[in-house]
Enzyme design. Structure first.
Site, short mmCIF file in Angstrom:
data_model
loop_
_atom_site.label_atom_id
_atom_site.label_comp_id
_atom_site.label_asym_id
_atom_site.label_seq_id
_atom_site.Cartn_x
_atom_site.Cartn_y
_atom_site.Cartn_z
N TYR A 154 77.39 116.05 -54.49
CA TYR A 154 75.97 116.39 -54.58
C TYR A 154 75.28 116.72 -53.25
O TYR A 154 74.14 117.16 -53.26
CB TYR A 154 75.22 115.28 -55.33
CG TYR A 154 75.64 115.21 -56.78
CD1 TYR A 154 75.18 116.16 -57.68
CD2 TYR A 154 76.54 114.26 -57.22
CE1 TYR A 154 75.59 116.14 -59.00
CE2 TYR A 154 76.97 114.24 -58.54
CZ TYR A 154 76.49 115.18 -59.42
OH TYR A 154 76.90 115.17 -60.73
N PHE A 437 72.98 105.02 -63.70
CA PHE A 437 72.39 105.83 -64.76
C PHE A 437 73.00 107.23 -64.73
O PHE A 437 73.76 107.55 -63.81
CB PHE A 437 70.86 105.88 -64.63
CG PHE A 437 70.34 106.54 -63.38
CD1 PHE A 437 70.02 107.91 -63.38
CD2 PHE A 437 70.15 105.81 -62.21
CE1 PHE A 437 69.52 108.51 -62.23
CE2 PHE A 437 69.63 106.42 -61.06
CZ PHE A 437 69.34 107.77 -61.08
C1 LIG Z 1 82.25 117.18 -61.10
C2 LIG Z 1 82.18 118.30 -62.14
C3 LIG Z 1 80.89 118.15 -62.93
C4 LIG Z 1 82.17 119.64 -61.38
O1 LIG Z 1 82.01 120.70 -62.32
P1 LIG Z 1 82.47 122.19 -61.97
O2 LIG Z 1 81.83 123.08 -62.97
O3 LIG Z 1 83.93 122.23 -61.82
O4 LIG Z 1 81.79 122.42 -60.55
P2 LIG Z 1 81.41 123.86 -59.92
O5 LIG Z 1 82.50 124.82 -60.19
O6 LIG Z 1 80.04 124.25 -60.35
O7 LIG Z 1 81.37 123.46 -58.40
C5 LIG Z 1 80.17 123.48 -57.66
C6 LIG Z 1 80.50 123.08 -56.26
O8 LIG Z 1 80.88 121.70 -56.23
C7 LIG Z 1 82.20 121.57 -55.71
N1 LIG Z 1 82.84 120.51 -56.48
C8 LIG Z 1 82.95 120.46 -57.81
N2 LIG Z 1 83.52 119.30 -58.17
C9 LIG Z 1 83.76 118.62 -57.04
C10 LIG Z 1 84.34 117.37 -56.77
N3 LIG Z 1 84.80 116.59 -57.74
N4 LIG Z 1 84.44 116.99 -55.49
C11 LIG Z 1 83.96 117.77 -54.50
N5 LIG Z 1 83.39 118.97 -54.70
C12 LIG Z 1 83.31 119.38 -55.96
C13 LIG Z 1 82.84 122.91 -55.90
O9 LIG Z 1 83.87 123.09 -54.94
C14 LIG Z 1 81.67 123.84 -55.68
O10 LIG Z 1 81.39 123.97 -54.32
P3 LIG Z 1 80.59 125.25 -53.74
O11 LIG Z 1 79.72 125.79 -54.83
O12 LIG Z 1 79.81 124.69 -52.62
O13 LIG Z 1 81.67 126.19 -53.34
C15 LIG Z 1 83.39 118.26 -63.08
O14 LIG Z 1 84.57 118.36 -62.34
C16 LIG Z 1 83.45 117.01 -63.93
O15 LIG Z 1 82.95 117.01 -65.04
N6 LIG Z 1 84.10 115.92 -63.43
C17 LIG Z 1 84.27 114.71 -64.21
C18 LIG Z 1 82.94 114.02 -64.53
C19 LIG Z 1 82.14 113.76 -63.28
O16 LIG Z 1 82.62 113.18 -62.32
N7 LIG Z 1 80.86 114.17 -63.30
C20 LIG Z 1 79.92 113.95 -62.23
C21 LIG Z 1 79.04 112.82 -62.65
S1 LIG Z 1 77.98 112.22 -61.40
#
Ligand SMILES: CC(C)(COP(=O)(O)OP(=O)(O)OC[C@H]1O[C@@H](n2cnc3c(N)ncnc32)[C@H](O)[C@@H]1OP(=O)(O)O)[C@@H](O)C(=O)NCCC(=O)NCCS
Length: 437
Positions: A154, A437
């Site tokens: 984030y 949350f």
């Molecule tokens: C984390 C999650 C929501 C990312 O979704 P995603 O659609 O693959 O993410 P995006 O393709 O939009 O990536 C957006 C950016 O975040 C980065 N990113 C995504 N997941 C990441 C991770 N786990 N760690 C580090 N960076 C991450 C991407 O590299 C990308 O970077 P950039 O836009 O600066 O180049 C997804 O992997 C997920 O559902 N994970 C399991 C549940 C979870 O952990 N949710 C978060 C809850 S707080």
């Protein structure tokens, strides 16, 4: 809830993110949480996104009711083999966040961010997060907040950790109580009584507890096993109440024990929740938990960063403390956010804020008098230059500007600028939210 955020759940979906999602052949939309099949599919996608088990019928029914009032967004792949099940989820709601001075700022709480592994790393989460920030900004909400599964995600959206929690592992035989005797008394109570008393106590604690937002009914039901898919933990739960010398309820603790025949005298006691309204309640409950017979280890997580307990045992090393980031904040409106809290000292300074998403960018004159801040845009030279992330980390008073300067995360352009900011911003007690949350 302020007038600006009324109707937040039905505020139209962000058009820029809807277009970005549509470019991928997918559909971004709001979920009508009164439409049971659609919301059930959303909840199942959310559980799966966090690698949770399939919810029981009881848990699903409770979730349908318990989360119905949130703004609920999904991405659907209408060409997919299971088109009704979203490939991405997020929900959000306006939450009063307690800030220094026992005041509240309306914060946009964001939760349930998931993207299905089949659709990951295509920019879906970015579209969801940017939509949330633009929606909150359009509603006039000055900052966003979340708790995070991974601390690497984030920062790119302007968030930073503003509170830290700790996990404690306590070797009870070394943790002899030196905190003195406490008046009042501690009593076992039935877990349903704990469930009945806790929300009101937590609300009282929230009114002054910097970093707190309101909890919700289903969270307490899950904590106490009223609604649960983990019956084995629920069966072990025990609850105690502390009442002061006058008989008033001032503290509550929920815990469970794990042991077996081979470790009957060295069991582990896990603290599921400990809420105390007075120092006496805090001391009495911790002493009760640490002095339990047949226990060698006490564990507790989501405790504050400045636990007084460390000073109440004979051997401070009996308590292993593991800190971790907890509440992340993201300021959207610098003048409104900074004016919402109170300060410990007068201050005249200028801060230059960088924000790669634009919301909070600008140079701001910050004038604090009698604890109250007036914030205006200015062309004056800045004493401190920082990104919105670092300003958000500093916001609740739990992070030091001098430390961020030392870390190269804040640029100090005027000597003493960080120390002056800290004197005004920092609080004696660490901000703390005792749940996720
Ligand atoms: C984390 C999650 C929501 C990312 O979704 P995603 O659609 O693959 O993410 P995006 O393709 O939009 O990536 C957006 C950016 O975040 C980065 N990113 C995504 N997941 C990441 C991770 N786990 N760690 C580090 N960076 C991450 C991407 O590299 C990308 O970077 P950039 O836009 O600066 O180049 C997804 O992997 C997920 O559902 N994970 C399991 C549940 C979870 O952990 N949710 C978060 C809850 S707080």
């Amino acid at each position: 809830m302020s007038n600006t955020s009324e109707g937040f759940a039905s505020t139209p979906i962000d058009s820029a993110s809807a277009a970005a999602i549509a470019d991928q052949g997918l559909r971004l939309g709001l979920v009508d949480t009164s439409d049971t099949p659609t919301f059930t599919a959303w909840l199942r996608a959310d559980h799966r996104g966090f690698h949770g088990p399939e919810a029981s019928d009881e848990m699903m029914a409770a979730s349908l009711a318990g989360y119905a009032d949130r703004r609920t967004t999904a991405v659907w792949d209408d060409a997919g083999r299971d088109a009704p099940t979203p490939v991405a989820t997020v929900n959000s709601w306006p939450a009063p966040l307690t800030v220094p001075g026992a005041r509240e700022v309306e914060a946009w709480a964001i939760s349930s961010v998931t993207v299905a592994p089949t659709h990951r790393r295509r920019g879906i989460a970015r579209a969801l997060l940017e939509a949330e920030l633009r929606t909150a900004d359009a509603l006039g909400i000055p900052l966003a907040t979340l708790t995070v599964s991974e601390s690497t995600i984030y920062g790119r959206f302007g968030f930073a950790p503003a509170t830290f929690n700790t996990a404690l592992t306590i070797a009870t035989h070394r943790a002899t109580w030196i905190g003195g005797a406490v008046p009042g008394s501690t009593h076992f109570i039935p877990v349903p009584e704990f469930r009945a008393e806790l929300p009101a106590m937590q609300e009282r604690l929230r009114s002054t507890g910097v970093g707190q937002i309101p909890s919700w009914s289903l969270r307490w039901d899950q904590l106490t096993g009223v609604v649960t898919d983990d019956k084995s933990r629920t069966a072990k739960l025990r609850a105690v109440a502390y009442q002061d010398a006058g008989g008033a309820l001032r503290g509550l603790a929920l815990f469970h024990l794990d042991g077996n025949d081979e470790s009957f005298s060295t069991q582990t006691l896990s603290v599921d929740y400990l809420a105390s309204e007075t120092d006496d309640a805090y001391a009495a409950l911790w002493r009760f938990l640490l002095e339990m017979d047949l226990v060698s280890t006490v564990k507790a997580s989501d405790r504050p960063a400045d636990e007084p307990l460390l000073w109440q045992v004979a051997d401070i090393r009996a308590i292993k403390v593991e800190p971790y980031d907890h509440v992340w904040t993201r300021i959207l409106d610098v003048p409104a956010a900074l004016a919402a809290r109170r300060y410990a000292a007068d201050l005249e300074t200028v801060i230059a804020v960088d924000d790669n998403l634009g919301f909070a960018a600008g140079t701001f004159a910050l004038s604090i008098s009698g604890g109250v801040a007036t914030v205006t845009e200015t062309d004056a030279p800045a004493a401190l230059a920082l990104r919105v992330n670092e300003l958000s980390a500093l916001y609740l008073g739990g992070v030091s500007a001098e430390v961020l300067v030392a870390a190269g995360r804040v640029e100090e352009r005027e000597p003493g600028g960080a120390a002056a900011l800290d004197t005004a911003f920092r609080s004696a007690r660490a901000p703390w939210l005792p749940f996720w949350f």
